[in-house]
Design an enzyme around this catalytic site. Structure first.
Site, PDB file in Angstrom:
ATOM      1  N   ASP A  33       3.908   0.998  13.255  1.00  0.00           N
ATOM      2  CA  ASP A  33       3.213  -0.293  13.316  1.00  0.00           C
ATOM      3  C   ASP A  33       4.022  -1.438  13.920  1.00  0.00           C
ATOM      4  O   ASP A  33       3.429  -2.371  14.460  1.00  0.00           O
ATOM      5  CB  ASP A  33       2.722  -0.734  11.935  1.00  0.00           C
ATOM      6  N   ASP A  91       0.804  -1.224   0.000  1.00  0.00           N
ATOM      7  CA  ASP A  91       0.000   0.000   0.000  1.00  0.00           C
ATOM      8  C   ASP A  91       0.834   1.270   0.000  1.00  0.00           C
ATOM      9  O   ASP A  91       0.406   2.295  -0.527  1.00  0.00           O
ATOM     10  CB  ASP A  91      -1.002   0.013   1.153  1.00  0.00           C
TER      11      ASP A  91
END
Length: 789
Positions: free
Chosen positions: A492, A83
């Site tokens: 993350d 992404d």
């Protein structure tokens, strides 16, 4: 004294860094202090120097992999899209090669890959639909990147609308497809109400299919003011029926899934796209995510969710459509209380008709889930099942040897640890090898080479197989003068002490653990003392932690507030005081783990830094004003001006000299030698983002200065060995590093020329000098002009 005329011919300093002696450095700094240096356009010509660039190996991916795509005609030809980190090609040894590292600042959005198509006829052809956001975050319209050499090179075909590789629903698809009988024809399903598009010239030009009946009506949150959740999801997938038609003519039957909830969402054409109709009898309760053809069965399988993914979705279904009879059959693997997720990843085994697999898109507890059927969905077997709660039976063995930090590297038998993944939209079985499978998750790529054991002993091997996929979003980097050469703050996946740059780390930071580390800093006089901050929920977990052993162990800051997180942090020279510019609670400060207090004398959002020698001195910048504190950050006073700057980005301080400061801004780089009382603009950079100091070229010389900056109109990555008077560009056409404004830099204080670049999507890079500097031109001195790259 070294005068400005010397700098006009200063490429000699680049070619001969040994000439920059400690005496020269003192003269330079005095010139800057008294304002004798005049920035000249001739001085701005940057030389170039070859560097060897390599990824710091994290090994696990580190971000969302929305899909893995096997070519149906060429064995071993496989691609993955991410992404925010571009696309990759699979190698024979299970490693991956990145395809878009050449992307530079001009089109940073190319790293957002929203769809991928590999040509089943001319297998050397690869197509990528790229663009990062459809809202104001990204000013660029989307592009179809076209390769005729397996992704080695690309040409760009512009689209008249935006593409959203990092938008909601990015795991749907594939939205881009090549006609298997007439490969000059492609279809692309757009977002944002732009509908279905067609090319008949191998993607070179595109036209809207104006009579396609639906552009999609679903948006995750129509009231979202940012335009992220309120954007229409649009077309979900395009699937050609390769069993219809003949080679050389357009494939007659085409299926298109559209993000409509509560109305028809699966459409068909039987005349090569001339006309379209909704398929009768379809389920319209949920959103279609994948549409996968099983050619030998004459069946189209559909996975569905009540959310667009990849985070949302609490219900879903799996359906199959018999193309000949027109009959729909609900083959959802679970029901009732066992159905608490939507379905995403879907694949069929082309070697074994009737064998298919589907993944739970977002099962967050007790683990992700994958189901397999050998009878066209009549019955299913799961990857794990409950025993006596909370015990679970996991029908696999697990290995994270390529990324030990993902761990734990043993098969857990109790509920509550996400081990096999989440956000599972991409799930693929090798069309040439029934034992080979791969699936993307929110963190890595998993898979294995013994998949058919599922059908016999019901136990398969799951390996982390993202070697070469470095997809992390890097928030901060430091390279202290002792201990590990590099520590990272990552989105993350927390961050690491990188004791090796070529082998993956064993574990991320602990005590406390966060999903994202926002920033970190070390104490100049005691570099084993380190502070890091997180972006999580401060009311449940302190978002400040301190280490006294170089990041090996951590202690939560006892004075951490319960309502602050994110932003940037600085640690005083002796490691006593933490100055924290939070993301939403202003600038705060604490000494010796006492409760943090507000620094009212600084604007919210100020850029901060600590002096690396004097424990009581901190610096800050906001707008065109530079601030100094001499009382451990308790109060700041306005000092020198940063010219016409409106947006300072980074402050770095000479680790050996108090008050020797560099500030990057939207108007270039400013420097001061008097604790910020006055500043001089360095010649060359007209805009700069991340900057860093590294080891000097020779003993006694000034530290090397690294910058992501615009020099002579070229956005690039530069190094100066003479206090910014001349520069060499150190990145090249194969290493663009995408969005310069999003990246971070750290110079290595122990290795001359070594620099670390943290990107927003392609992980961490380290670069070392591999060639002699080549001067770009000498202006009036030598008569040469031009900009080398």
């Amino acid at each position: 004294m070294l005068l400005s005329r010397t700098y006009i011919c200063a490429s000699h300093f680049v070619s001969q860094p040994a000439l920059v002696t400690s005496r020269t450095y003192i003269a330079m700094r005095k010139d800057l202090l008294v304002g004798l240096i005049v920035a000249s356009p001739l001085a701005a010509l940057a030389a170039s120097q070859a560097y060897t660039w390599q990824n710091v190996k994290i090994g696990g991916g580190g971000g969302f992999v929305p899909d893995v795509v096997f070519n149906p005609s060429e064995k071993g030809l496989t691609y993955a899209r991410t992404d925010i980190g571009g696309a990759y090609k699979l190698n024979a040894d299970d490693s991956w090669t990145p395809l878009l590292d050449w992307v530079d600042n001009a089109r940073w959005d190319y790293w957002g890959v929203d769809a991928l198509a590999t040509d089943p006829v001319d297998t050397s052809r690869l197509y990528l639909a790229v663009g990062m956001y459809t809202n104001y975050y990204d000013p660029n319209n989307g592009t179809i990147l076209i390769s005729t050499d397996y992704g080695s090179t690309f040409t760009a075909s512009p689209l008249p609308f935006k593409v959203g590789g990092n938008m909601p629903s990015r795991g749907m698809g594939e939205r881009l497809a090549v006609d298997p009988h007439s490969n000059n024809i492609l279809y692309f399903g757009a977002r944002s109400g732009h509908g279905l598009w067609k090319s008949t010239d191998y993607g070179a030009t595109w036209a809207n299919v104006t009579d396609f009946p639906s552009v999609g009506t679903y948006a995750p949150d129509p009231s979202d003011p940012t335009g992220i959740e309120s954007d229409l999801t649009g077309i979900a997938f395009v699937t050609f029926d390769s069993t219809s038609g003949t080679s050389g003519a357009a494939t007659p039957r085409i299926f298109v899934g559209v993000a409509n909830e509560g109305s028809d969402n699966i459409f068909i054409s039987d005349d090569a796209g001339a006309t379209w109709a909704a398929i009768p009898g379809q389920n319209n309760t949920y959103l279609p995510h994948k549409g996968v053809l099983s050619p030998d069965e004459g069946v189209l399988y559909i996975s569905e969710s009540n959310g667009s993914g990849p985070y949302d979705g609490t219900l879903g279904a799996v359906w199959k459509y018999n193309i000949t009879s027109g009959v729909w059959t609900d083959i959802t693997p679970v029901s009732g209380s066992n159905l608490y997720f939507g379905f995403g990843g879907l694949s069929v085994d082309l070697q074994k008709p009737g064998t298919l697999m589907v993944a739970a898109l977002n099962s967050w507890y007790p683990d992700g889930q994958i189901f397999r059927s050998n009878d066209s969905g009549a019955t299913w077997s799961p990857l794990w099942a409950y025993g006596d709660y909370p015990a679970i039976n996991k029908y696999y063995t697990y290995s994270d040897s390529l990324a030990p930090w993902i761990g734990p590297d043993y098969t857990i038998t109790t509920a509550g640890t996400l081990q096999i993944g989440w956000m599972m939209e991409g799930l693929s079985i090798d069309p040439f090898d029934s034992d080979h499978w791969l699936y993307g998750t929110g963190e890595t790529i998993y898979g294995g080479h013994d998949l058919t054991k599922w059908d016999t002993i019901h136990n398969v091997t799951i390996d982390s197989l993202a070697n070469g996929v470095e997809e992390t979003s890097v928030q901060g980097l430091i390279s202290p003068p002792t201990g590990a050469h590099l520590l990272s703050a990552l989105g993350d996946i927390e961050g690491f002490v990188h004791t090796s740059l070529t082998t993956p780390p064993l574990a991320s930071y602990m005590n406390p653990s966060w999903s994202t580390t926002a920033d970190l800093d070390f104490a100049g006089n005691v570099p084993s003392s380190i502070v890091r901050i997180g972006t999580g929920d401060a009311s449940t977990t302190p978002q400040v932690a301190l280490s006294t052993d170089g990041g090996a162990t951590w202690t939560p800051d006892a004075g951490a507030p319960t309502d602050a997180s994110g932003g940037h942090v600085s640690l005083s020279a002796n490691g006593n005081t933490v100055l924290w510019a939070t993301s939403g609670s202003g600038v705060i400060v604490s000494t010796d783990m006492a409760n943090f207090s507000t620094v009212s004398s600084l604007p919210s959002g100020a850029v901060i830094a600590s002096d690396k020698k004097n424990d009581t001195v901190f610096y800050a910048a906001s707008g065109d004003t530079f601030y100094v504190s001499t009382n451990s950050g308790a109060t700041f006073v306005a000092a020198g001006s940063l010219g016409a700057s409106t947006a300072p980005v980074k402050i770095v301080v000479n680790p050996n000299v108090t008050g020797d400061i560099f500030v990057s801004t939207d108007k270039g780089i400013f420097t001061s030698t008097n604790l910020g009382a006055s500043f001089t603009a360095l010649p060359g950079p007209t805009e700069a983002w991340a900057i860093a100091l590294g080891a000097p070229a020779t003993s006694g010389a000034p530290p090397s200065l690294f910058a992501a900056a615009t020099i002579n109109g070229v956005v690039g990555y530069y190094r100066s060995d003479n206090v910014g008077q001349t520069w060499v560009q150190i990145n090249d056409v194969a290493h663009g590093f995408a969005n310069a404004a999003s990246n971070v830099i750290s110079g290595d204080p122990r290795l001359y020329g070594r620099v670390y670049i943290g990107t927003n999507g392609r992980g961490i890079w380290y670069g070392d000098i591999s060639g002699t500097a080549i001067a770009a031109g000498y202006g009036q001195c030598g008569g040469k002009t031009g900009q080398a790259r």
